[in-house]
Design a protein around this motif. Structure first.
Motif, short mmCIF file in Angstrom:
data_model
loop_
_atom_site.label_atom_id
_atom_site.label_comp_id
_atom_site.label_asym_id
_atom_site.label_seq_id
_atom_site.Cartn_x
_atom_site.Cartn_y
_atom_site.Cartn_z
N CYS A 142 -20.51 -23.90 18.26
CA CYS A 142 -20.61 -24.61 19.54
C CYS A 142 -20.24 -23.68 20.70
O CYS A 142 -19.22 -23.89 21.37
N PRO A 143 -21.06 -22.67 20.98
CA PRO A 143 -20.73 -21.75 22.08
C PRO A 143 -20.73 -22.41 23.45
O PRO A 143 -20.14 -21.87 24.38
N ASN A 144 -21.39 -23.56 23.58
CA ASN A 144 -21.33 -24.27 24.86
C ASN A 144 -19.90 -24.67 25.19
O ASN A 144 -19.46 -24.59 26.33
N TYR A 145 -19.14 -25.06 24.16
CA TYR A 145 -17.72 -25.38 24.37
C TYR A 145 -16.91 -24.12 24.63
O TYR A 145 -15.96 -24.14 25.43
N THR A 146 -17.25 -23.04 23.95
CA THR A 146 -16.55 -21.77 24.17
C THR A 146 -16.69 -21.34 25.63
O THR A 146 -15.70 -20.96 26.28
N TYR A 147 -17.91 -21.39 26.14
CA TYR A 147 -18.15 -21.02 27.54
C TYR A 147 -17.48 -22.00 28.50
O TYR A 147 -16.98 -21.60 29.56
N GLU A 148 -17.48 -23.28 28.15
CA GLU A 148 -16.86 -24.29 29.01
C GLU A 148 -15.35 -24.03 29.15
O GLU A 148 -14.80 -24.08 30.26
N VAL A 149 -14.70 -23.73 28.03
CA VAL A 149 -13.27 -23.40 28.09
C VAL A 149 -13.06 -22.14 28.91
O VAL A 149 -12.12 -22.03 29.71
N GLY A 150 -13.94 -21.15 28.73
CA GLY A 150 -13.85 -19.91 29.51
C GLY A 150 -13.98 -20.17 31.00
O GLY A 150 -13.30 -19.53 31.82
N THR A 151 -14.83 -21.12 31.36
CA THR A 151 -15.00 -21.48 32.77
C THR A 151 -13.70 -21.97 33.37
O THR A 151 -13.29 -21.56 34.46
N TRP A 152 -13.00 -22.86 32.63
CA TRP A 152 -11.76 -23.42 33.17
C TRP A 152 -10.60 -22.43 33.09
O TRP A 152 -9.68 -22.48 33.92
N ILE A 153 -10.63 -21.52 32.12
CA ILE A 153 -9.61 -20.46 32.10
C ILE A 153 -9.75 -19.59 33.35
O ILE A 153 -8.77 -19.24 34.00
N ARG A 176 -22.20 -29.74 6.15
CA ARG A 176 -22.52 -30.82 5.23
C ARG A 176 -24.03 -31.03 5.10
O ARG A 176 -24.53 -31.31 4.01
N GLU A 177 -24.75 -30.84 6.19
CA GLU A 177 -26.19 -31.14 6.19
C GLU A 177 -27.06 -29.96 5.81
O GLU A 177 -28.19 -30.15 5.36
N PHE A 178 -26.55 -28.72 6.02
CA PHE A 178 -27.37 -27.54 5.77
C PHE A 178 -26.68 -26.61 4.77
O PHE A 178 -25.63 -26.05 5.06
N LYS A 179 -27.28 -26.45 3.61
CA LYS A 179 -26.71 -25.58 2.57
C LYS A 179 -26.76 -24.11 2.96
O LYS A 179 -25.96 -23.30 2.51
N ASP A 180 -27.75 -23.75 3.80
CA ASP A 180 -27.93 -22.35 4.20
C ASP A 180 -27.31 -22.06 5.56
O ASP A 180 -27.69 -21.10 6.24
N TYR A 181 -26.35 -22.88 5.98
CA TYR A 181 -25.75 -22.67 7.30
C TYR A 181 -24.99 -21.34 7.33
O TYR A 181 -24.27 -21.01 6.38
N PRO A 182 -25.14 -20.55 8.41
CA PRO A 182 -24.50 -19.22 8.49
C PRO A 182 -23.00 -19.29 8.22
O PRO A 182 -22.26 -19.99 8.91
N SER A 183 -22.55 -18.51 7.26
CA SER A 183 -21.15 -18.58 6.82
C SER A 183 -20.19 -17.89 7.78
O SER A 183 -18.98 -18.13 7.75
N LEU A 184 -20.70 -17.02 8.67
CA LEU A 184 -19.84 -16.27 9.57
C LEU A 184 -19.34 -17.11 10.74
O LEU A 184 -18.36 -16.78 11.38
N ARG A 185 -20.00 -18.22 10.98
CA ARG A 185 -19.67 -19.01 12.17
C ARG A 185 -18.37 -19.79 12.01
O ARG A 185 -18.06 -20.32 10.95
N MET A 186 -17.64 -19.87 13.14
CA MET A 186 -16.47 -20.72 13.27
C MET A 186 -16.80 -21.80 14.30
O MET A 186 -17.79 -21.68 15.03
N PRO A 187 -16.00 -22.87 14.40
CA PRO A 187 -16.34 -23.95 15.33
C PRO A 187 -16.42 -23.53 16.80
O PRO A 187 -17.41 -23.82 17.47
N ILE A 188 -15.38 -22.84 17.33
CA ILE A 188 -15.35 -22.59 18.77
C ILE A 188 -14.90 -21.19 19.16
O ILE A 188 -15.38 -20.64 20.15
N ILE A 189 -13.98 -20.58 18.38
CA ILE A 189 -13.50 -19.23 18.71
C ILE A 189 -13.91 -18.29 17.59
O ILE A 189 -13.56 -18.52 16.41
N PRO A 190 -14.65 -17.22 17.89
CA PRO A 190 -15.12 -16.29 16.85
C PRO A 190 -13.98 -15.79 15.97
O PRO A 190 -12.92 -15.36 16.47
N PHE A 191 -14.19 -15.88 14.65
CA PHE A 191 -13.29 -15.33 13.62
C PHE A 191 -11.92 -16.03 13.54
O PHE A 191 -11.13 -15.71 12.66
N LEU A 192 -11.64 -16.99 14.41
CA LEU A 192 -10.30 -17.59 14.44
C LEU A 192 -10.31 -19.11 14.21
O LEU A 192 -9.63 -19.61 13.33
N LEU A 193 -11.07 -19.82 15.01
CA LEU A 193 -10.98 -21.28 15.01
C LEU A 193 -12.35 -21.93 15.13
O LEU A 193 -13.09 -21.61 16.04
#
Length: 286
Positions: free
Chosen positions: A223-234, A269-286
């Motif tokens: 969800c990079p839209n949320y990542t950018y949104e948080v960056g905007t408010w920071i 849950r819906e995609f078996k081939d979903y990219p494994s490197l991705r995190m929810p909102i912060i790269p490599f951390l969260l």
């Protein structure tokens, strides 16, 4: 009903029999405590036998998401101006406190206005909603959140006794650049997500990076839209050096992390081939 009937068709049939419950107000489920079935799901593809019992729940009066966003985002835009122009009924201070504001105050007003004008433009021209409506009762809670925080932030940033950032122009210029980059990134992600449903389908698809560099964050987060949104408010916090803005940013981060995790696990849950490197909102951390 026929075995090849979609849930949408069943909703329409239900509405014909019970006109007071229009389709958007209906939740059709296989289990009383289960999740609502999507409109495009077909009865014969569901885990049921030759006969099926469907459960109906009244979701209450509904309001369209476009209308919701227009109401939520128009409020902060105009509320902020009440404080920026220092209406007499807002501060009620002596005339000696109504001198011209520090330049960063005007800059903050421009950035705040730009953010919400962008949101309004996206609501009208960009967003494609997977769920068409929201319970009407939620609009009060949402407006209290957006409108209330806009007033709280504006009160301190535009206060006649406001103190500008400690590091002056360097701090302000850095924050403005960061703000504009995050706004551009957020817009780019929204356009990319909208393009996934250009055909009008509400079926969930895996978003991938495009030629636009701002979308390359999809390599690392769901969800990079949320990542950018948080960056905007920071960046807005750094620009104004205001504690209430920092607290608002913290709450935004907590809420968006919850949303991002929920969406991330739905993808898994819906995609078996979903990219494994991705995190929810912060790269490599969260």
């Amino acid at each position: 009903v026929e075995s090849n009937a979609t849930i949408r068709e069943i909703r329409l049939m239900f509405h014909k029999s019970y006109p007071q419950w229009y389709p958007a107000r209906q939740s059709i489920r296989l289990d009383p405590k289960g999740k609502s079935l999507r409109d495009e799901e077909i009865l014969q593809h569901l885990p049921v036998g030759t006969t099926a019992t469907l459960y109906f729940k009244d979701l209450g009066p509904q309001i369209g998401w476009t209308t919701v966003f227009l109401i939520e985002y128009t409020g902060p835009l105009f509320i902020y101006f009440l404080f920026y122009f220092r209406m007499p009924f807002v501060y009620g201070l002596d005339e000696r406190f109504t001198s011209s504001p520090h330049p960063v105050v005007t800059l903050a007003c421009l950035c705040h206005s730009f953010h919400y004008i962008k949101r309004l433009i996206e609501t009208i021209f960009v967003h494609r909603f997977s769920h068409g409506t929201m319970p009407l009762r939620n609009i009060v809670k949402n407006c209290l959140y957006y409108w209330g925080f806009a007033a709280w932030l504006a009160y301190y940033i535009n206060h006649p006794l406001y103190t500008p950032p400690s590091y002056g122009k360097k701090q302000i210029n850095f924050a403005v650049i960061m703000f504009l980059l995050c706004e551009a990134g957020n817009f780019s992600i929204h356009v990319a997500l909208s393009d996934l449903r250009r055909d009008g389908s509400r079926t969930r698809k895996i978003p991938y990076p495009t030629k636009n560099p701002f979308t390359w964050l999809f390599f690392f987060v769901s969800c990079p839209n949320y990542t950018y949104e948080v960056g905007t408010w920071i960046s807005f916090t750094i620009m104004t050096q205001c504690v209430p803005v920092g607290l608002f940013t913290l709450l935004c981060f907590i809420q968006m992390t919850i949303w991002a995790k929920d969406k991330h696990y739905t993808y898994l849950r819906e995609f078996k081939d979903y990219p494994s490197l991705r995190m929810p909102i912060i790269p490599f951390l969260l």
